[in-house]
Design an enzyme around this catalytic site. Structure first.
Site, short mmCIF file in Angstrom:
data_model
loop_
_atom_site.label_atom_id
_atom_site.label_comp_id
_atom_site.label_asym_id
_atom_site.label_seq_id
_atom_site.Cartn_x
_atom_site.Cartn_y
_atom_site.Cartn_z
N ASP A 18 -36.58 -4.09 66.60
CA ASP A 18 -36.85 -5.22 65.69
C ASP A 18 -36.20 -6.55 66.06
O ASP A 18 -35.68 -7.25 65.18
CB ASP A 18 -36.45 -4.84 64.25
CG ASP A 18 -37.26 -3.68 63.70
OD1 ASP A 18 -37.96 -3.02 64.47
OD2 ASP A 18 -37.17 -3.42 62.48
N ASP A 60 -41.03 -4.53 62.98
CA ASP A 60 -41.35 -4.46 61.57
C ASP A 60 -42.69 -5.19 61.44
O ASP A 60 -42.83 -6.32 61.92
CB ASP A 60 -40.24 -5.22 60.82
CG ASP A 60 -39.74 -4.51 59.58
OD1 ASP A 60 -39.95 -3.29 59.45
OD2 ASP A 60 -39.12 -5.19 58.74
N HIS A 62 -45.21 -5.62 58.53
CA HIS A 62 -45.55 -5.36 57.13
C HIS A 62 -46.86 -6.01 56.69
O HIS A 62 -47.17 -7.13 57.11
CB HIS A 62 -44.44 -5.90 56.22
CG HIS A 62 -43.11 -5.22 56.37
ND1 HIS A 62 -42.96 -3.86 56.43
CD2 HIS A 62 -41.85 -5.74 56.46
CE1 HIS A 62 -41.67 -3.56 56.54
NE2 HIS A 62 -40.98 -4.69 56.57
N SER A 68 -41.22 -3.59 50.05
CA SER A 68 -39.83 -4.03 50.20
C SER A 68 -39.67 -5.47 49.72
O SER A 68 -38.55 -5.95 49.54
CB SER A 68 -39.36 -3.89 51.66
OG SER A 68 -39.95 -4.84 52.50
N HIS A 86 -40.79 -10.87 54.88
CA HIS A 86 -40.43 -10.98 56.29
C HIS A 86 -41.38 -10.16 57.14
O HIS A 86 -41.97 -9.18 56.67
CB HIS A 86 -38.98 -10.49 56.52
CG HIS A 86 -38.82 -9.04 56.23
ND1 HIS A 86 -38.65 -8.54 54.95
CD2 HIS A 86 -38.85 -7.94 57.04
CE1 HIS A 86 -38.57 -7.23 54.99
NE2 HIS A 86 -38.70 -6.82 56.25
N LYS A 111 -44.20 -0.59 62.82
CA LYS A 111 -43.81 0.29 61.71
C LYS A 111 -43.73 -0.50 60.42
O LYS A 111 -43.76 -1.73 60.45
CB LYS A 111 -42.45 0.93 62.02
CG LYS A 111 -41.35 -0.12 62.07
CD LYS A 111 -40.01 0.47 62.38
CE LYS A 111 -38.96 -0.60 62.54
NZ LYS A 111 -38.65 -1.32 61.29
N GLU A 118 -41.03 2.17 52.52
CA GLU A 118 -40.09 1.50 53.42
C GLU A 118 -40.03 2.32 54.70
O GLU A 118 -40.21 3.55 54.67
CB GLU A 118 -38.70 1.43 52.76
CG GLU A 118 -37.65 0.68 53.56
CD GLU A 118 -38.05 -0.75 53.95
OE1 GLU A 118 -38.79 -0.90 54.94
OE2 GLU A 118 -37.60 -1.68 53.26
N ALA A 146 -31.51 -4.42 62.52
CA ALA A 146 -30.12 -4.75 62.24
C ALA A 146 -29.31 -3.46 62.25
O ALA A 146 -29.81 -2.40 61.86
CB ALA A 146 -30.02 -5.42 60.87
N CYS A 150 -32.35 -0.93 60.36
CA CYS A 150 -33.33 -0.31 61.27
C CYS A 150 -32.70 0.33 62.49
O CYS A 150 -33.19 1.36 62.96
CB CYS A 150 -34.39 -1.33 61.65
SG CYS A 150 -35.43 -1.71 60.21
C1 VGL Z 1 -34.90 -4.48 58.61
C2 VGL Z 1 -34.48 -5.04 56.43
C3 VGL Z 1 -35.84 -4.99 56.13
C4 VGL Z 1 -34.35 -4.24 59.99
C5 VGL Z 1 -36.24 -4.42 58.33
O1 VGL Z 1 -35.10 -4.41 60.98
O2 VGL Z 1 -33.16 -3.85 60.10
N1 VGL Z 1 -34.03 -4.78 57.65
N2 VGL Z 1 -36.69 -4.67 57.10
ZN ZN Z 2 -38.79 -4.85 56.79
#
Ligand code: VGL
Ligand code: ZN
Length: 204
Positions: A18, A60, A62, A68, A86, A111, A118, A146, A150
Protein backbone atom coordinates in the site's frame (compact mmCIF):
# COMPACT_ATOMS: atom_id res chain seq x y z
CA UNK A 1 28.27 -6.56 15.79
CA UNK A 2 28.78 -8.27 12.46
CA UNK A 3 25.59 -8.75 10.45
CA UNK A 4 25.55 -11.15 7.51
CA UNK A 5 24.53 -9.50 4.27
CA UNK A 6 21.15 -10.41 2.81
CA UNK A 7 21.35 -12.00 -0.63
CA UNK A 8 17.87 -12.69 -2.03
CA UNK A 9 17.65 -16.00 -3.87
CA UNK A 10 15.21 -18.06 -5.91
CA UNK A 11 12.04 -18.52 -3.87
CA UNK A 12 12.23 -14.99 -2.45
CA UNK A 13 9.77 -12.22 -3.30
CA UNK A 14 9.51 -8.55 -2.35
CA UNK A 15 6.07 -7.58 -1.07
CA UNK A 16 5.36 -3.84 -1.01
CA UNK A 17 2.23 -2.95 0.95
CA UNK A 18 0.00 0.00 0.00
CA UNK A 19 2.56 2.64 -0.94
CA UNK A 20 -0.12 4.88 -2.47
CA UNK A 21 -0.53 8.63 -2.76
CA UNK A 22 -3.35 8.80 -0.19
CA UNK A 23 -1.01 7.35 2.48
CA UNK A 24 1.74 9.89 1.70
CA UNK A 25 2.06 13.57 2.70
CA UNK A 26 -0.83 15.55 1.21
CA UNK A 27 -2.92 12.40 0.84
CA UNK A 28 -6.32 11.72 2.42
CA UNK A 29 -4.91 9.36 5.07
CA UNK A 30 -1.30 10.52 5.24
CA UNK A 31 0.92 8.27 7.35
CA UNK A 32 3.47 10.34 9.31
CA UNK A 33 6.82 10.14 7.45
CA UNK A 34 5.26 7.72 4.98
CA UNK A 35 7.40 9.14 2.17
CA UNK A 36 10.50 7.82 3.96
CA UNK A 37 9.73 4.24 2.92
CA UNK A 38 10.23 5.04 -0.77
CA UNK A 39 14.01 5.37 -0.85
CA UNK A 40 14.76 2.10 0.95
CA UNK A 41 12.07 0.27 -1.01
CA UNK A 42 13.62 1.46 -4.26
CA UNK A 43 16.87 -0.23 -3.22
CA UNK A 44 15.05 -3.52 -2.62
CA UNK A 45 13.17 -3.13 -5.90
CA UNK A 46 16.39 -2.57 -7.81
CA UNK A 47 18.01 -5.58 -6.18
CA UNK A 48 15.05 -7.95 -6.71
CA UNK A 49 14.51 -6.75 -10.27
CA UNK A 50 18.17 -7.16 -11.20
CA UNK A 51 18.11 -10.69 -9.77
CA UNK A 52 14.95 -11.56 -11.74
CA UNK A 53 12.95 -12.10 -8.54
CA UNK A 54 9.25 -11.45 -8.07
CA UNK A 55 8.02 -8.06 -6.87
CA UNK A 56 4.45 -7.68 -5.61
CA UNK A 57 2.71 -4.39 -4.81
CA UNK A 58 -0.59 -4.46 -2.95
CA UNK A 59 -2.97 -1.54 -3.18
CA UNK A 60 -6.00 -0.47 -1.20
CA UNK A 61 -8.65 -0.24 -3.95
CA UNK A 62 -11.94 0.78 -2.39
CA UNK A 63 -15.35 1.42 -3.96
CA UNK A 64 -16.63 4.97 -3.22
CA UNK A 65 -19.13 3.52 -0.70
CA UNK A 66 -16.62 1.38 1.18
CA UNK A 67 -17.65 0.55 4.77
CA UNK A 68 -14.40 1.82 6.29
CA UNK A 69 -15.49 5.36 5.36
CA UNK A 70 -18.53 5.23 7.66
CA UNK A 71 -17.39 2.58 10.13
CA UNK A 72 -19.98 0.00 9.08
CA UNK A 73 -17.63 -2.84 8.06
CA UNK A 74 -19.02 -6.22 9.10
CA UNK A 75 -15.57 -7.35 10.27
CA UNK A 76 -14.50 -4.12 12.01
CA UNK A 77 -12.78 -4.37 15.38
CA UNK A 78 -14.49 -3.21 18.55
CA UNK A 79 -14.33 0.57 18.92
CA UNK A 80 -12.55 1.15 15.63
CA UNK A 81 -13.40 4.58 14.20
CA UNK A 82 -14.00 5.15 10.49
CA UNK A 83 -11.24 6.27 8.14
CA UNK A 84 -11.41 9.33 5.91
CA UNK A 85 -12.33 8.49 2.33
CA UNK A 86 -9.11 7.11 0.83
CA UNK A 87 -7.78 5.00 -2.03
CA UNK A 88 -10.97 4.97 -4.06
CA UNK A 89 -10.32 2.81 -7.13
CA UNK A 90 -9.24 4.71 -10.25
CA UNK A 91 -8.72 8.00 -8.39
CA UNK A 92 -5.39 9.78 -8.10
CA UNK A 93 -5.11 9.07 -4.38
CA UNK A 94 -5.06 5.34 -5.08
CA UNK A 95 -2.12 5.61 -7.51
CA UNK A 96 1.40 4.51 -6.70
CA UNK A 97 3.65 7.58 -6.43
CA UNK A 98 5.90 8.16 -9.45
CA UNK A 99 8.93 8.12 -7.12
CA UNK A 100 8.36 4.44 -6.32
CA UNK A 101 10.35 2.68 -9.05
CA UNK A 102 8.07 -0.29 -9.69
CA UNK A 103 9.09 -2.28 -12.77
CA UNK A 104 6.42 -3.08 -15.33
CA UNK A 105 6.59 -6.76 -14.33
CA UNK A 106 5.31 -5.95 -10.83
CA UNK A 107 2.44 -8.16 -9.71
CA UNK A 108 -0.21 -5.66 -8.56
CA UNK A 109 -2.74 -7.00 -6.05
CA UNK A 110 -5.89 -4.97 -5.36
CA UNK A 111 -7.78 -5.44 -2.12
CA UNK A 112 -10.58 -3.88 -0.07
CA UNK A 113 -12.88 -3.96 -3.08
CA UNK A 114 -15.90 -5.43 -1.30
CA UNK A 115 -18.08 -2.57 0.02
CA UNK A 116 -19.02 -4.27 3.31
CA UNK A 117 -15.65 -5.82 4.30
CA UNK A 118 -12.48 -4.26 5.67
CA UNK A 119 -9.40 -5.89 4.14
CA UNK A 120 -6.14 -4.70 5.63
CA UNK A 121 -4.28 -7.84 4.51
CA UNK A 122 -3.12 -8.34 0.95
CA UNK A 123 -4.10 -11.99 1.36
CA UNK A 124 -7.70 -11.27 2.33
CA UNK A 125 -10.16 -11.85 -0.50
CA UNK A 126 -7.32 -12.24 -3.03
CA UNK A 127 -5.64 -15.30 -4.52
CA UNK A 128 -2.20 -14.03 -3.53
CA UNK A 129 -1.23 -17.00 -1.32
CA UNK A 130 -2.10 -19.54 -4.02
CA UNK A 131 -0.25 -17.59 -6.67
CA UNK A 132 2.88 -17.32 -4.53
CA UNK A 133 2.84 -20.99 -3.50
CA UNK A 134 2.41 -22.00 -7.17
CA UNK A 135 5.46 -19.95 -8.13
CA UNK A 136 7.55 -21.62 -5.44
CA UNK A 137 7.83 -18.52 -3.26
CA UNK A 138 8.89 -19.43 0.29
CA UNK A 139 10.26 -16.20 1.74
CA UNK A 140 8.73 -12.72 1.66
CA UNK A 141 10.53 -9.44 2.30
CA UNK A 142 7.87 -6.94 3.36
CA UNK A 143 7.78 -3.15 3.59
CA UNK A 144 5.29 -0.34 3.09
CA UNK A 145 2.34 1.31 4.83
CA UNK A 146 1.04 1.25 7.40
CA UNK A 147 2.94 -0.75 10.02
CA UNK A 148 -0.01 -0.96 12.42
CA UNK A 149 -2.71 -1.86 9.85
CA UNK A 150 -2.04 -3.27 6.41
CA UNK A 151 1.58 -4.27 6.98
CA UNK A 152 0.66 -5.97 10.27
CA UNK A 153 -2.27 -7.94 8.86
CA UNK A 154 -0.42 -8.85 5.67
CA UNK A 155 2.56 -10.16 7.63
CA UNK A 156 0.38 -12.16 10.05
CA UNK A 157 -1.50 -13.75 7.14
CA UNK A 158 1.76 -14.51 5.31
CA UNK A 159 3.03 -16.35 8.40
CA UNK A 160 -0.26 -18.29 8.68
CA UNK A 161 0.13 -19.24 5.02
CA UNK A 162 3.51 -20.73 5.82
CA UNK A 163 5.83 -18.12 4.33
CA UNK A 164 9.00 -17.09 6.10
CA UNK A 165 8.66 -13.33 6.60
CA UNK A 166 11.36 -10.68 6.84
CA UNK A 167 10.01 -7.28 7.85
CA UNK A 168 12.14 -4.45 6.44
CA UNK A 169 12.25 -2.34 9.59
CA UNK A 170 13.36 0.93 8.00
CA UNK A 171 10.86 0.61 5.13
CA UNK A 172 7.65 0.74 7.20
CA UNK A 173 5.86 3.63 8.95
CA UNK A 174 2.87 3.60 11.31
CA UNK A 175 -0.35 5.59 11.54
CA UNK A 176 -0.07 5.56 15.37
CA UNK A 177 -3.70 6.46 16.05
CA UNK A 178 -2.76 5.54 19.61
CA UNK A 179 0.83 6.36 20.57
CA UNK A 180 2.91 3.19 20.42
CA UNK A 181 0.72 1.31 17.94
CA UNK A 182 3.61 0.96 15.49
CA UNK A 183 5.98 -0.48 18.08
CA UNK A 184 3.32 -2.87 19.35
CA UNK A 185 2.61 -4.04 15.80
CA UNK A 186 6.28 -4.76 15.20
CA UNK A 187 6.50 -6.75 18.43
CA UNK A 188 3.38 -8.71 17.47
CA UNK A 189 4.84 -9.55 14.06
CA UNK A 190 8.09 -10.69 15.68
CA UNK A 191 6.27 -12.77 18.29
CA UNK A 192 4.35 -14.41 15.44
CA UNK A 193 7.61 -15.37 13.72
CA UNK A 194 8.64 -12.46 11.48
CA UNK A 195 12.33 -11.54 11.46
CA UNK A 196 13.53 -7.94 11.21
CA UNK A 197 15.97 -6.87 8.51
CA UNK A 198 17.41 -3.48 7.53
CA UNK A 199 18.12 -2.06 4.10
CA UNK A 200 21.75 -1.43 5.07
CA UNK A 201 22.19 -5.22 5.27
CA UNK A 202 21.11 -5.78 1.67
CA UNK A 203 24.07 -6.95 -0.39
CA UNK A 204 25.08 -4.50 -3.10
C1 VGL B 1 -4.68 1.11 5.59
C2 VGL B 1 -6.16 2.19 6.97
C3 VGL B 1 -7.19 2.01 6.06
C4 VGL B 1 -3.28 0.65 5.34
C5 VGL B 1 -5.69 0.92 4.67
O1 VGL B 1 -2.88 0.49 4.16
O2 VGL B 1 -2.54 0.43 6.33
N1 VGL B 1 -4.93 1.74 6.73
N2 VGL B 1 -6.92 1.37 4.92
ZN1 ZN C 1 -8.37 1.32 3.36
Amino acid sequence: MQTRLIEPITGDALLIVDVQKDFLPGGALAVPQGEQVIEPLNRWIEHFHAAGLLIIATRDWHPPNHCSFDGSCRNRSEGESPWPVHCVAETEGAEFPAELALPKETLVVSKGMQPDQEAYSGFQGTNLATRLHKRGIERLFVGGLATDYCVLETVLDALREGFQVFLIRDAVRAVNRQPGDGGRAIRQMQESGALLVHTRDLAT
